[in-house]
Motif scaffolding. Structure first.
Motif, PDB file in Angstrom:
ATOM      1  N   THR A  48       0.838  -1.205   0.000  1.00  0.00           N
ATOM      2  CA  THR A  48       0.000   0.000   0.000  1.00  0.00           C
ATOM      3  C   THR A  48       0.868   1.249   0.000  1.00  0.00           C
ATOM      4  N   LYS A  49       0.520   2.181  -0.867  1.00  0.00           N
ATOM      5  CA  LYS A  49       1.247   3.452  -0.947  1.00  0.00           C
ATOM      6  C   LYS A  49       0.258   4.605  -0.808  1.00  0.00           C
ATOM      7  N   THR A  50       0.656   5.608  -0.039  1.00  0.00           N
ATOM      8  CA  THR A  50      -0.101   6.863   0.044  1.00  0.00           C
ATOM      9  C   THR A  50       0.583   7.914  -0.823  1.00  0.00           C
ATOM     10  N   ILE A  51      -0.208   8.571  -1.666  1.00  0.00           N
ATOM     11  CA  ILE A  51       0.278   9.704  -2.463  1.00  0.00           C
ATOM     12  C   ILE A  51      -0.463  10.945  -1.971  1.00  0.00           C
ATOM     13  N   TRP A  52       0.276  11.876  -1.381  1.00  0.00           N
ATOM     14  CA  TRP A  52      -0.298  13.068  -0.725  1.00  0.00           C
ATOM     15  C   TRP A  52       0.092  14.313  -1.533  1.00  0.00           C
ATOM     16  N   ILE A  53      -0.881  14.922  -2.193  1.00  0.00           N
ATOM     17  CA  ILE A  53      -0.625  16.037  -3.091  1.00  0.00           C
ATOM     18  C   ILE A  53      -1.208  17.321  -2.502  1.00  0.00           C
ATOM     19  N   THR A  54      -0.361  18.322  -2.387  1.00  0.00           N
ATOM     20  CA  THR A  54      -0.818  19.644  -1.947  1.00  0.00           C
ATOM     21  C   THR A  54      -1.032  20.514  -3.177  1.00  0.00           C
ATOM     22  N   LEU A  55      -2.242  20.999  -3.340  1.00  0.00           N
ATOM     23  CA  LEU A  55      -2.605  21.815  -4.498  1.00  0.00           C
ATOM     24  C   LEU A  55      -2.408  23.302  -4.201  1.00  0.00           C
ATOM     25  N   LYS A  56      -2.127  24.076  -5.221  1.00  0.00           N
ATOM     26  CA  LYS A  56      -1.960  25.516  -5.038  1.00  0.00           C
ATOM     27  C   LYS A  56      -3.319  26.211  -5.061  1.00  0.00           C
TER      28      LYS A  56
END
Length: 499
Positions: A491-499
């Protein structure tokens, strides 16, 4: 397959088979690097089938290198789901098309009856490849609930190169149990068949290439546990191992992992499974056939075999009369004859072990009602179906895994006494309960510490239901069902912060 050929016809097929003899590494047949071979024997006749490449650590290194190369290249691991699905469906079709050849090959190799081999290979093995093929494009990730400027994705990725170590009692079926979900997940595999039964797994590798599996995704390394098996367990570039076999050897794989790269190890191991027959159970054909199948299917060479049959004294006499009659009627003989009910043990060595337990049972004071020895007039590794009464729960034949056609009956006077005896075991793989009281059935099923409980019929479930054990019968991993994919995915978490 609704109709069987004659024994002579199956022998004719056997005589025309080209038996595999080499390892299958990176899409090609290969001799062992050290040039070593071992003799492969037909246990039902005691005759040699041929010589097999005896792989060791250097061969495992070559297989792992091929598996790693193709995994990193993404030819399979990153292939579109529909592409992997199409290959596995073609493989299922090829197994079906070659089912008779594979079944004869496996019967020769293992001593299993041709009827069992045809059923397993003609029906069950293709079902596993089809089921996991269909699961590929129906497995979804998740998106976490987050703030508006965050995207949190949870994705499942193939764990990498997996080692699959097989037992000898269901050679091709166990290969399908492990290989189908591993390939569906996108992994590459190094598969080691048991040294007693290498032939059908080697033939499967050839069919997988015909189906379009890229070279290096499936590698088959025949050999012995202390060489090829240990090399898989200790290999620093194998990401996970799935093993089915004895509890003793399973413990070795945990040791190998702890002393190498801490790879996760999925274990399905031994058992001493109980069948509980309560006082309200109807002693009918369903129950008696289940009792016979639970103890004698595959010659008792089955880790979920219900050898401890715990029967209420109110129905024990009727139960024993019916079971003994049916056990004595079983036909022991040539595995290639469709009239045969029990073939041979897998080897002379294993037959000697089973016979030693029968002698232990006699010495411990159990009452021998049927069988009790090697089958008269047969030259191979045969043992007659054996029934003991008056088995005490403390006897060795009631506590230790025999892995042969030996049924022991323990009398009890209540459901709670039956439950206490059933629970008193180092193992926890399977149990069966017979009762007409649904409340009692559910109570016992909830209280039995084992991975599968069958009610009013001996069954291990099917491809849709997870299979594995509690206690010394296994680890948290499971074969079958959607749960089987878990040991081949991470399992992988991909955490994206948007502008």
């Amino acid at each position: 397959m609704s109709a069987y050929k004659s024994a002579d016809q199956y022998r004719d097929i056997a005589g025309r088979l080209a038996l595999p003899s080499q390892a299958f590494i990176d899409g090609e047949w290969s001799a062992a690097a050290a040039g070593k071979v071992f003799e492969n024997l037909d246990p039902a006749r005691g005759t040699p089938l041929g010589l097999i490449a005896s792989c060791d650590g250097s061969d495992v290194d070559r297989a792992v290198a091929a598996a790693r190369r193709v995994f990193e290249a993404g030819d399979w691991s990153r292939a579109a789901p529909e592409e992997r699905k199409a290959v596995l469906l073609r493989l299922a079709d090829l197994v079906s098309a070659h089912a008779e050849e594979l079944a004869v090959l496996e019967s020769l190799d293992s001593g299993k009856t041709i009827k069992d081999c045809l059923n397993e290979i003609g029906h069950e093995v293709p079902t596993f490849f089809r089921w996991y093929a269909e699961l590929i494009d129906k497995s979804f990730g998740k998106v976490a609930p987050t703030a508006q400027n965050i995207v949190g994705m949870i994705v499942r990725e193939p764990i990498g190169v997996v080692g699959l170590v097989l037992p000898w009692n269901f050679p091709l079926l166990m290969a399908a149990w492990k290989l189908a979900p591993a390939l569906a997940a996108g992994c590459s595999a190094v598969l080691k068949p048991a040294e007693q039964t290498p032939l059908s797994a080697l033939k499967l590798a050839e069919l997988a290439m015909q189906a379009g599996l890229p070279a290096g995704v499936l590698n088959v390394v025949p050999g012995f546990g202390e060489t090829a098996g240990q090399a898989i367990g200790r290999h620093m570039d194998i990401d996970a191992v799935s093993f089915t076999g004895s509890t003793e050897v399973g413990a070795y794989f945990l040791k190998y992992a702890s002393e190498s790269n801490l790879k996760p190890v999925g274990l399905e191991m031994g058992g001493k499974s109980p069948m509980i027959v309560l006082d309200d159970a109807a002693i009918d054909d369903t129950l008696v056939s289940s009792a016979i199948s639970a103890a004698f299917w595959n010659g008792g060479q089955n880790c979920s075999a219900n050898m401890r049959q715990i029967v209420h004294t109110k129905v024990k006499d009727a139960f024993l009369d019916a079971v003994v009659d049916k056990a004595k009627a079983l036909v022991v003989g040539d595995p290639l004859d469709p009239a045969t009910d029990l073939g041979s043990m897998v080897s002379e060595e294993h037959r000697a072990r089973v016979l030693s337990y029968i002698e232990i049972g006699k010495a411990e004071g159990a009452s021998l009602l049927a069988g009790g020895g090697a089958s008269a007039g047969l030259d191979g590794a045969y043992v007659d179906p054996t029934v003991f009464d008056n088995v005490d729960p403390a006897m060795r034949i009631a506590r230790e895994e025999i892995f042969g056609p030996v049924l022991g009956v323990i009398g009890v006077n209540s459901a709670e006494e039956a439950l206490a005896i059933a629970r008193d075991s180092d193992y926890g793989l399977h149990a069966t309960v017979f009762t007409q009281d649904l409340d009692k059935a559910f109570h016992l099923a909830k209280r039995l510490p084992c991975g599968t409980v069958a009610v009013n019929g001996f069954s291990e479930g099917n491809v849709t239901t997870p299979f594995g054990g509690y206690k010394r019968s296994g680890s948290l991993s499971r074969d079958n069902g959607t749960e089987a994919m878990d040991q081949y995915l991470q399992t992988k978490t991909i955490w994206i912060t948007l502008k």
